[in-house]
Design a protein around this motif. Structure first.
Motif, short mmCIF file in Angstrom:
data_model
loop_
_atom_site.label_atom_id
_atom_site.label_comp_id
_atom_site.label_asym_id
_atom_site.label_seq_id
_atom_site.Cartn_x
_atom_site.Cartn_y
_atom_site.Cartn_z
N MET A 1 10.77 -10.94 13.79
CA MET A 1 11.30 -9.79 13.01
C MET A 1 10.40 -9.39 12.10
N GLU A 2 9.38 -9.87 11.59
CA GLU A 2 8.56 -9.51 10.64
C GLU A 2 7.59 -8.16 11.18
N LYS A 3 7.40 -8.24 12.72
CA LYS A 3 6.76 -6.98 13.11
C LYS A 3 7.61 -5.57 12.95
N ASN A 4 8.78 -5.76 12.93
CA ASN A 4 9.62 -4.72 12.87
C ASN A 4 9.60 -3.95 11.34
N LEU A 5 8.89 -4.62 10.28
CA LEU A 5 8.82 -4.32 8.89
C LEU A 5 7.77 -3.32 8.76
N PRO A 6 8.11 -2.07 8.39
CA PRO A 6 6.99 -1.05 8.27
C PRO A 6 6.30 -1.20 6.96
N ILE A 7 5.38 -2.33 7.05
CA ILE A 7 4.76 -2.73 5.56
C ILE A 7 3.20 -2.06 5.73
N THR A 8 2.57 -1.80 4.69
CA THR A 8 1.29 -1.18 4.57
C THR A 8 0.25 -2.35 4.39
N GLU A 9 -0.99 -2.09 4.49
CA GLU A 9 -1.85 -3.17 4.24
C GLU A 9 -2.08 -3.56 2.67
N ARG A 10 -1.68 -2.28 1.98
CA ARG A 10 -1.81 -2.46 0.41
C ARG A 10 -0.82 -3.71 0.00
N LEU A 11 0.71 -3.41 0.63
CA LEU A 11 1.37 -4.49 0.34
C LEU A 11 1.42 -5.79 0.66
N LYS A 12 0.94 -6.05 2.18
CA LYS A 12 0.27 -7.19 2.51
C LYS A 12 -0.82 -7.87 1.64
N SER A 13 -1.60 -7.16 1.39
CA SER A 13 -2.89 -7.78 0.48
C SER A 13 -1.84 -8.11 -0.85
N ILE A 14 -1.33 -7.55 -1.42
CA ILE A 14 -0.50 -8.12 -2.67
C ILE A 14 0.50 -9.30 -2.23
N ALA A 15 0.96 -9.36 -1.29
CA ALA A 15 1.60 -10.66 -0.92
C ALA A 15 0.84 -11.75 -0.78
N SER A 16 -0.38 -11.45 -0.33
CA SER A 16 -1.32 -12.74 0.01
C SER A 16 -1.76 -13.34 -1.36
N PHE A 17 -1.28 -12.92 -2.50
CA PHE A 17 -1.65 -13.51 -3.81
C PHE A 17 -0.46 -14.09 -4.44
N LEU A 18 0.65 -14.16 -3.50
CA LEU A 18 1.88 -14.83 -3.91
C LEU A 18 1.86 -16.28 -3.31
N PRO A 19 1.94 -17.29 -4.10
CA PRO A 19 1.87 -18.60 -3.42
C PRO A 19 3.17 -19.01 -2.64
N GLU A 20 2.71 -20.21 -1.99
CA GLU A 20 3.80 -20.84 -1.18
C GLU A 20 4.97 -21.21 -1.79
N GLY A 21 6.36 -20.83 -1.60
CA GLY A 21 7.22 -21.28 -2.29
C GLY A 21 7.82 -20.27 -3.64
N ALA A 22 7.11 -19.23 -3.66
CA ALA A 22 7.03 -18.26 -4.61
C ALA A 22 8.50 -18.08 -5.09
N TYR A 23 8.76 -17.68 -6.52
CA TYR A 23 9.98 -17.20 -6.81
C TYR A 23 9.39 -15.92 -7.96
N PHE A 24 9.73 -14.79 -7.38
CA PHE A 24 9.14 -13.75 -8.05
C PHE A 24 9.98 -12.60 -8.13
N ALA A 25 9.68 -11.85 -9.29
CA ALA A 25 10.23 -10.21 -9.39
C ALA A 25 9.47 -9.41 -8.95
N ASP A 26 9.91 -8.46 -8.17
CA ASP A 26 9.04 -6.93 -7.79
C ASP A 26 9.68 -6.09 -8.28
N ILE A 27 9.25 -5.55 -9.29
CA ILE A 27 9.60 -4.27 -10.22
C ILE A 27 9.24 -3.07 -9.58
N GLY A 28 10.37 -2.50 -9.23
CA GLY A 28 9.97 -0.91 -8.54
C GLY A 28 9.69 -1.34 -7.19
N SER A 29 10.87 -2.25 -6.57
CA SER A 29 10.44 -2.59 -5.26
C SER A 29 10.51 -1.39 -4.04
#
Length: 237
Positions: A1-29
């Motif tokens: 399903m992930e391939k159907n998500l229109p996500i930019t490389e910028r957001l993918k790069s940001i996601a790469s800094f979130l640890p496994e099992g993260a519990y995070f707030a995305d402000i201005g999502s």
């Protein structure tokens, strides 16, 4: 399903800094693409997606529903950290795609909600310096940075972890980023060459004004000098 998500490389790069099992707030999502991307890749992760405006809030809810992620992602309507309660106890915060002064304002206004936050990831569109300064002054040490270019825009990602003591940063490190300064890339140098040219134009125009703001001119001239030194010195050791 992930391939159907229109996500930019910028957001993918940001996601790469979130640890496994993260519990995070995305402000201005906005569309909640970042939380959806992370939670699809990591079923142990959970997120709170916050939006201040009704339209983006509704779009975010639709995205979460489309990917059947309601159990992992809670979409909330509210301004900045107003979406969080003490019970949430999120471990990470992401604020991306805004000006540095706005990001800093959100952090300052919501700093009482940061007691459980171990990592802050920010991606300012402009004025990264003020964001770095706020993080440093509030015991968050910059542990990673990334610079990337996408569709003609250059973005900086700043990752800071909560530390009892933060390393001293110079004015130069606030401006360029301590990690980016040590590991200069072609994109880094491209950005600062463009900034150098722009600073020259700004200073020239300011000096033509009927009333010259000497303090502001001096600040821009100091920046110009720092940029010139970095461009001339090349890669730091």
């Amino acid at each position: 399903m992930e391939k159907n998500l229109p996500i930019t490389e910028r957001l993918k790069s940001i996601a790469s800094f979130l640890p496994e099992g993260a519990y995070f707030a995305d402000i201005g999502s906005d569309h909640a693409y970042l939380p959806c991307y992370k939670c699809l890749r990591d079923p142990a992760s959970r997120a709170i997606a916050g939006e201040v405006n009704e339209g983006p809030y509704e779009r975010a809810k639709k995205t979460v529903h489309a990917f059947k992620l309601e159990k992992q992602i809670d979409v909330r309507l509210g301004n900045g950290f107003d979406i969080l309660t003490a019970k949430d106890a999120v471990k990470q915060v992401v604020i991306a795609g805004m000006g540095g002064s706005l990001i800093t304002s959100i952090l300052e206004n919501g700093k009482q909600k940061l007691k459980t936050v171990e990592r802050i990831i920010v991606q300012p569109n402009v004025d990264e310096r003020s964001t770095r300064k706020w993080l440093h002054q509030h015991q968050y040490s910059i542990v990673a940075e990334m610079i990337l270019e996408e569709k003609g825009h250059i973005y900086e990602i700043i990752v800071a972890d909560k530390k009892a003591e933060s390393l001293h940063l110079t004015e130069e490190e606030y401006l360029f980023g301590p990690v980016l300064l040590r590991n200069q890339t072609e994109i880094f140098r491209k950005k600062w060459q463009q900034r150098y040219d722009k600073l020259q134009q700004i200073i020239e125009q300011m000096k033509k004004a009927n009333i010259i703001n000497e303090k502001k001119v001096a600040w821009f001239e100091m920046q110009l000098k720092m940029v010139e030194e970095v461009l001339n010195n090349g890669k730091r050791t």
